[in-house]
Design an enzyme around this catalytic site. Structure first.
Site, PDB file in Angstrom:
ATOM      1  N   HIS A  95      -1.580  -6.163   5.405  1.00 54.00           N
ATOM      2  CA  HIS A  95      -0.415  -6.294   6.258  1.00 54.00           C
ATOM      3  C   HIS A  95       0.066  -4.914   6.691  1.00 54.00           C
ATOM      4  O   HIS A  95      -0.343  -3.909   6.127  1.00 54.00           O
ATOM      5  CB  HIS A  95       0.682  -7.044   5.518  1.00 54.00           C
ATOM      6  CG  HIS A  95       0.315  -8.478   5.253  1.00 54.00           C
ATOM      7  ND1 HIS A  95       1.099  -9.330   4.525  1.00 54.00           N
ATOM      8  CD2 HIS A  95      -0.762  -9.202   5.639  1.00 54.00           C
ATOM      9  CE1 HIS A  95       0.529 -10.527   4.475  1.00 54.00           C
ATOM     10  NE2 HIS A  95      -0.611 -10.470   5.130  1.00 54.00           N
ATOM     11  N   GLU A  97       2.692  -3.349   6.164  1.00 59.94           N
ATOM     12  CA  GLU A  97       3.312  -2.543   5.103  1.00 59.94           C
ATOM     13  C   GLU A  97       2.250  -1.779   4.324  1.00 59.94           C
ATOM     14  O   GLU A  97       2.407  -0.608   3.999  1.00 59.94           O
ATOM     15  CB  GLU A  97       4.107  -3.440   4.135  1.00 59.94           C
ATOM     16  CG  GLU A  97       5.289  -4.154   4.771  1.00 59.94           C
ATOM     17  CD  GLU A  97       4.957  -5.533   5.323  1.00 59.94           C
ATOM     18  OE1 GLU A  97       5.864  -6.360   5.406  1.00 59.94           O
ATOM     19  OE2 GLU A  97       3.779  -5.785   5.682  1.00 59.94           O
ATOM     20  N   CYS A 128       2.931  -7.515  -0.714  1.00 62.62           N
ATOM     21  CA  CYS A 128       3.388  -6.240  -0.146  1.00 62.62           C
ATOM     22  C   CYS A 128       4.614  -5.726  -0.895  1.00 62.62           C
ATOM     23  O   CYS A 128       4.742  -4.531  -1.154  1.00 62.62           O
ATOM     24  CB  CYS A 128       3.721  -6.389   1.333  1.00 62.62           C
ATOM     25  SG  CYS A 128       2.256  -6.560   2.370  1.00 62.62           S
TER      26      CYS A 128
END
Length: 221
Positions: A95, A97, A128
């Site tokens: 992701h 992040e 995350c």
């Protein structure tokens, strides 16, 4: 002597670097191959249409399955350096992040201080959030403020626990106010070529949604 001599050529065949520079190259190459097989898009400004859809702080985020992350990274050493940009992901492997820590800030120099602000379309998923918690625990010289448009799966006990852990690791988690959306609009969204920069037009339920999420976050934390 002979044995040593024989070793040398085999070393170079194994790709042992002759000098540090080649070593760096090799590391970079490995790094790139380690990245997940999907695209992380990075840039300075994102298209307005993405912003209007993805950052909208609606309660039901159907179709909004990407994470957009705009960042301001301030590195304080002898001189302060500020960089900014945005990352977007397809929710596939890593992701946005994670991508931030892998690509934008791959290593934290202990002699420097980092002040990071993220403006993210929605709050991080459990994985995350855990990674953020670990990163902050490991790097005491890292300050992270995350401004989120909406909360992701906040009713899930697992998610609530992960957000609490982030907070205890020193992460500041905030819901984006109308002014924050305007800041992102001015600083991270592409303006049409040659036109006067368009003013930010808030959507009609922006304030209500902000208050709704702010109450939820306060309850969780």
């Amino acid at each position: 002597k002979m044995a040593e001599k024989q070793e040398e050529p085999s070393n170079t065949q194994n790709g042992e670097p002759d000098n540090a520079e080649e070593g760096e190259e090799k590391k970079k190459k490995l790094k790139r191959e380690d990245l997940p097989p999907f695209e992380i898009v990075t840039g300075e400004r994102l298209p307005a249409i993405f912003f209007k859809f993805q950052f909208r702080n609606v309660e039901y985020s159907s179709g909004r399955n990407k994470t957009f992350l705009c960042y301001v990274l301030e590195t304080q050493g002898k001189e302060s350096v500020t960089s900014r940009g945005y990352l977007e992901d397809e929710h596939a492997a890593a992701h946005a992040e994670m991508a931030f820590f892998n690509t934008i800030l791959p290593k934290c120099e202990s002699s420097l201080r980092y002040n990071i602000t993220w403006y993210v379309s929605s709050s991080p998923c459990v994985t995350c959030a855990d990674r953020i918690t670990e990163t902050l625990k490991k790097n005491k010289n890292l300050r992270l403020t995350i401004m989120v448009g909406r909360l992701f799966m906040w009713e899930e006990p697992e998610m609530q626990a992960a957000l609490k852990k982030m907070k205890s690791a020193g992460c500041k988690l905030r819901i984006m106010k109308p002014q924050d959306f305007e800041y992102v609009w001015q600083n991270f969204v592409e303006q049409e070529e040659g036109e006067e920069a368009k003013a930010f037009v808030p959507w009609e339920d922006i304030q209500d949604n902000f208050q709704y999420y702010e109450e939820k976050l306060a309850e969780i934390l």
